[in-house]
Design an enzyme around this catalytic site. Structure first.
Site, PDB file in Angstrom:
ATOM      1  CE  LYS A 159       7.073   3.139  -1.690  1.00 28.52           C
ATOM      2  NZ  LYS A 159       7.053   3.472  -0.145  1.00 28.52           N
ATOM      3  CD  GLU A 186       1.489  11.632   3.275  1.00 28.35           C
ATOM      4  OE1 GLU A 186       2.287  11.210   3.426  1.00 28.35           O
ATOM      5  OE2 GLU A 186       0.767   9.793   3.039  1.00 28.35           O
ATOM      6  CD  GLU A 199       9.570   2.379   1.115  1.00 28.49           C
ATOM      7  OE1 GLU A 199       9.409   1.452   1.361  1.00 28.49           O
ATOM      8  OE2 GLU A 199       9.544   2.652   0.536  1.00 28.49           O
ATOM      9  CG  HIS A 229       0.202   1.220   5.737  1.00 32.11           C
ATOM     10  ND1 HIS A 229       0.964   0.836   5.019  1.00 32.11           N
ATOM     11  CD2 HIS A 229      -0.525   3.001   5.438  1.00 32.11           C
ATOM     12  CE1 HIS A 229       1.502   2.427   3.717  1.00 32.11           C
ATOM     13  NE2 HIS A 229       0.649   3.204   4.385  1.00 32.11           N
TER      14      HIS A 229
END
Length: 393
Positions: free
Chosen positions: A170, A212, A264, A279
């Site tokens: 990504k 993460e 994805e 986000h």
């Protein structure tokens, strides 16, 4: 297939134990593969990798590279990487960008393009990303689009980049209305996660990376989550063995998901646990004010609380998650942006489908799923009540 060179094969013959206390007794370099057919590539994890040109040179189409870094990482590691590559006969050209999430934009991306064009970089010129997630995303997007695609290599120097953003292809930049909304899938040729670079990482950045790491345990690996609960202080103390194990397990989990769903279209969305809310936090607070991992931690707790409100996990589960984030020195409360601000930013999330928000929720600890079946009233109540004091531990 990429990653089949003799050096990589030699290292791969020393696999890290995938479970249990055996992981505490090794600091050898570890290698695993992201299995994507002809585009497969190795991830090398361990100390001193910046000094091993032999891990990079087999992946170069020509003996010329452009190294993209920033004003923080460059003074620490740029000369070292250039030195070993030039000693191996590789011509290097550096690009040093400003440091910070706020620079992950078109203007900074164009600085890369300007240098590539001024120095007549060719389609076989490899771009090397030396830095954290911002540098990796910018460099990868530049590689994906310059002359319609050139090779690139990831050399992540932050924990977050080593366990997440450097793996999976990504790439992209931010837009004022949404994070990572402009980008491309573009896989690296190799990832070098030199654990020695974590020695210069600020404590706050180290903790951000742990968000993460914890995510992988929550979404698909309960034994790893339990290991993290037992070893989180070792990670904060930068214990080399513990860090190597945590990075390996995180990359193993992500590599398996990416190999099954590169673009994805299904299960890869599970890797976004906490990111829809996170986000929104980053955009709502202004890019750079909250680190990505900090926003993901708070966002994960919002997702956990929403899972609780939907009767999926217990209040004790939410407290357990919050306690792990607290011990990792990460936020356990989301900022009070207001329901409308949250919903506005979440409305441009990449998981929106058919105009409907999709959420990554927890069915139980160690198992996540994606759903659009979230009652709007329940979501709004959670955002209005949960953002100011989600868990009081």
């Amino acid at each position: 297939m990429l990653g089949s060179n003799a050096c990589a094969d030699r290292i791969a013959r020393q696999p890290l134990q995938s479970r249990g206390d055996d992981a505490n007794r090794t600091t050898t370099v570890q290698t695993l593969t992201v299995a994507l057919g002809e585009r497969s590539y190795p991830i090398h994890i361990g100390p001193g990798l910046l000094g091993q040109a032999a891990l990079i040179t087999p992946h170069l189409a020509q003996p010329r590279v452009v190294i993209v870094t920033n004003t923080t990482v460059g003074p620490l590691y740029l000369d070292r990487l250039r030195g070993v590559l030039e000693a191996a006969g590789v011509q290097t050209l550096p690009i040093v960008l400003p440091d910070g999430e706020q620079y992950k934009n078109w203007e900074t991306l164009n600085r890369i393009f300007d240098t590539l064009l001024e120095h007549r970089a060719e389609r076989k010129t490899t771009l090397i990303a030396l830095g954290g997630g911002v540098i990796g995303d910018l460099t990868g997007f530049a590689a994906a689009t310059y002359q319609r695609g050139v090779p690139f290599i990831q050399v992540p120097t932050t924990l977050l980049a080593q366990v997440d953003s450097s793996v999976g292809g990504k790439t992209g930049i931010n837009h004022p209305l949404g994070k990572n909304m402009i980008g491309a899938f573009w896989q690296p040729r190799v990832v070098l996660a030199d654990t020695d670079t974590l020695n210069t990482l600020p404590d706050r950045e180290l903790s951000a990376g742990l968000a993460e790491v914890i995510k992988y345990g929550l979404i698909r690996d309960l034994p790893f989550l339990e290991w993290l609960e037992a070893n989180i202080e070792r990670l904060l103390a930068r214990d080399a063995q513990a860090l190597t194990y945590a990075i390996y397990q995180s990359c193993r989990n992500k590599a398996e998901v990416v190999a099954a769903d590169e673009r994805e279209r299904g299960q890869r969305a599970l890797l976004n646990l906490g990111h829809t809310f996170g986000h929104a936090i980053e955009a709502g607070m202004g890019y750079g004010n909250w680190l990505h991992g900090e926003a993901v931690a708070a966002g994960t707790l919002l997702a956990a609380d929403l899972s609780r409100r939907m009767g999926l996990i217990s209040a004790d589960d939410v407290v357990r998650i919050a306690d792990l984030f607290r011990r990792a020195k990460l936020p356990t409360h989301a900022p009070a942006l207001g329901v409308e601000t949250y919903l506005a930013h979440m409305g441009v999330d990449k998981k929106v489908e058919g105009g409907r928000l999709r959420f990554v929720l927890l069915r139980r600890l160690g198992e996540a799923f994606v759903t659009a079946e979230v009652p709007e009233a329940l979501l709004q109540a959670m955002l209005s009540e949960g953002t100011t004091g989600l868990v009081r531990s």
